[in-house]
Write an enzyme that holds these catalytic residues in place. Structure first.
Site, PDB file in Angstrom:
ATOM      1  N   GLY A  13       0.787  -1.237   0.000  1.00 20.16           N
ATOM      2  CA  GLY A  13       0.000   0.000   0.000  1.00 20.16           C
ATOM      3  C   GLY A  13       0.812   1.276   0.000  1.00 20.16           C
ATOM      4  O   GLY A  13       0.283   2.345   0.314  1.00 20.16           O
ATOM      5  N   SER A  14       2.098   1.203  -0.387  1.00 17.78           N
ATOM      6  CA  SER A  14       2.883   2.443  -0.327  1.00 17.78           C
ATOM      7  C   SER A  14       2.419   3.458  -1.376  1.00 17.78           C
ATOM      8  O   SER A  14       2.480   4.665  -1.139  1.00 17.78           O
ATOM      9  CB  SER A  14       4.381   2.150  -0.480  1.00 17.78           C
ATOM     10  OG  SER A  14       4.686   1.687  -1.773  1.00 17.78           O
ATOM     11  N   ASN A  15       1.909   2.988  -2.509  1.00 17.88           N
ATOM     12  CA  ASN A  15       1.381   3.942  -3.499  1.00 17.88           C
ATOM     13  C   ASN A  15       0.068   4.557  -3.026  1.00 17.88           C
ATOM     14  O   ASN A  15      -0.164   5.751  -3.234  1.00 17.88           O
ATOM     15  CB  ASN A  15       1.207   3.267  -4.864  1.00 17.88           C
ATOM     16  CG  ASN A  15       2.508   3.227  -5.639  1.00 17.88           C
ATOM     17  OD1 ASN A  15       2.981   4.250  -6.134  1.00 17.88           O
ATOM     18  ND2 ASN A  15       3.121   2.059  -5.705  1.00 17.88           N
ATOM     19  N   ILE A  93      -7.519  -8.386 -14.947  1.00 17.74           N
ATOM     20  CA  ILE A  93      -8.892  -7.880 -15.022  1.00 17.74           C
ATOM     21  C   ILE A  93      -9.465  -8.274 -16.382  1.00 17.74           C
ATOM     22  O   ILE A  93      -8.796  -8.137 -17.413  1.00 17.74           O
ATOM     23  CB  ILE A  93      -8.876  -6.353 -14.824  1.00 17.74           C
ATOM     24  CG1 ILE A  93      -8.620  -6.062 -13.340  1.00 17.74           C
ATOM     25  CG2 ILE A  93     -10.172  -5.710 -15.257  1.00 17.74           C
ATOM     26  CD1 ILE A  93      -8.544  -4.614 -13.011  1.00 17.74           C
ATOM     27  N   HIS A 113       3.054   0.715 -13.224  1.00 16.84           N
ATOM     28  CA  HIS A 113       3.895  -0.465 -13.425  1.00 16.84           C
ATOM     29  C   HIS A 113       5.360  -0.047 -13.277  1.00 16.84           C
ATOM     30  O   HIS A 113       5.780   0.964 -13.856  1.00 16.84           O
ATOM     31  CB  HIS A 113       3.650  -1.068 -14.812  1.00 16.84           C
ATOM     32  CG  HIS A 113       4.428  -2.325 -15.007  1.00 16.84           C
ATOM     33  ND1 HIS A 113       4.072  -3.528 -14.416  1.00 16.84           N
ATOM     34  CD2 HIS A 113       5.586  -2.554 -15.671  1.00 16.84           C
ATOM     35  CE1 HIS A 113       4.964  -4.440 -14.723  1.00 16.84           C
ATOM     36  NE2 HIS A 113       5.898  -3.877 -15.486  1.00 16.84           N
TER      37      HIS A 113
HETATM   38  C1  GRF Z   1       4.517  -1.274  -6.979  1.00 15.83           C
HETATM   39  O1  GRF Z   1       5.868  -1.485  -7.322  1.00 15.83           O
HETATM   40  C2  GRF Z   1       3.677  -1.088  -8.220  1.00 15.83           C
HETATM   41  O2  GRF Z   1       4.355  -0.440  -9.254  1.00 15.83           O
HETATM   42  C3  GRF Z   1       3.372  -2.514  -8.612  1.00 15.83           C
HETATM   43  O3  GRF Z   1       3.163  -3.186  -7.394  1.00 15.83           O
HETATM   44  C4  GRF Z   1       3.885  -2.510  -6.352  1.00 15.83           C
HETATM   45  C5  GRF Z   1       2.892  -2.173  -5.293  1.00 15.83           C
HETATM   46  O4  GRF Z   1       3.512  -1.611  -4.162  1.00 15.83           O
HETATM   47  N1  GRF Z   1       2.251  -2.571  -9.506  1.00 15.83           N
HETATM   48  P1  GRF Z   1       2.638  -0.902  -3.034  1.00 15.83           P
HETATM   49  O5  GRF Z   1       1.595  -1.921  -2.565  1.00 15.83           O
HETATM   50  O6  GRF Z   1       1.984   0.300  -3.643  1.00 15.83           O
HETATM   51  O7  GRF Z   1       3.601  -0.549  -1.950  1.00 15.83           O
END
Ligand code: GRF
Length: 215
Positions: A13-15, A93, A113
């Site tokens: 969930g860091s994004n 999906i 990505h």
């Molecule tokens: C990220 O590297 C994103 O680019 C990929 O999966 C990872 C998810 O990381 N699709 P987080 O859960 O957002 O930390």
């Protein structure tokens, strides 16, 4: 305008956190309608709940893809969503699911990505790029289409891979770029700063952005 978004996420969930931070500071005008995860033990569930977001866990285990997607859609149908934001959602999906998010020239579903697509699609993009020995790697935010890690590119930026890099250092540099790039992409959408332009040679529509300052 304030962009109404819902997250699909499977992991850390860091994004999601990076996007919530930008909403919190007021830099990004977005309303998070809900977050759905398919993984009961995913840290993103706790993170989302703590942030006061309506959070659903819809495990895919023991369900057909169609049945699982029907449950996800049922949850999403309770909300009015401009964009579905995939943030580490580790599920393919189906085209039938995407149809529910039809926009004018694209589906209203975006993904991040960790590579310069179309290079290194798949679930181990950082590892693959690192072990290949690229000199420059990157991060891509794209509209989702029927194929995996495909679809019109909204934003894409590079980062260097240094000779002395460990895999961990390389990944950390990429992840920091992700945390900058994804909120920026949403900001462009919220500001209506993305236009699709038709290219008569390739006979396809491509997103173009107005006033984008790189990370
Ligand atoms: C990220 O590297 C994103 O680019 C990929 O999966 C990872 C998810 O990381 N699709 P987080 O859960 O957002 O930390």
């Amino acid at each position: 305008m304030s962009l109404k978004i819902a997250f699909l996420a499977s992991g850390r969930g860091s994004n999601v956190q990076a996007i919530l931070n930008e909403i919190e500071t007021g830099a990004l005008k977005a309303d998070v309608q809900c977050l759905i995860s398919n993984i009961p033990e995913a840290p993103v569930l706790q993170l989302s709940q703590s942030a006061g977001i309506k959070t659903f866990c819809i495990p895919h285990r023991n369900l057909t893809r169609e049945h699982h997607e029907a449950q996800v859609l049922e949850a999403l149908n309770a909300f009015d969503i401009d964009y579905l934001v995939l943030a580490g959602y580790m599920r393919l999906i189906t085209p039938e699911f995407l149809e529910h998010f039809q926009g004018e020239h694209h589906y209203r579903v975006i993904n991040i990505h960790p590579s310069l697509l179309p290079a290194f699609p798949g679930t181990h993009a950082y590892e693959d790029a690192y072990h290949y020995g690229v000199k420059y790697a990157g991060v891509t935010v794209h509209f989702v289409d029927e194929a995996m890690d495909n679809g019109p590119i909204l934003l894409q930026e590079t980062f260097p891979r240094y000779d002395e890099d460990t895999l961990e250092a390389f990944k950390a540099r990429g992840l920091a770029l992700e945390h900058c790039l994804y909120p920026k992409a949403l900001k462009l959408l919220s500001e209506n700063a993305v236009q699709f332009r038709y290219n008569p040679i390739s006979k396809r529509y491509y997103p173009e952005v107005i006033h984008h300052v790189p990370c």
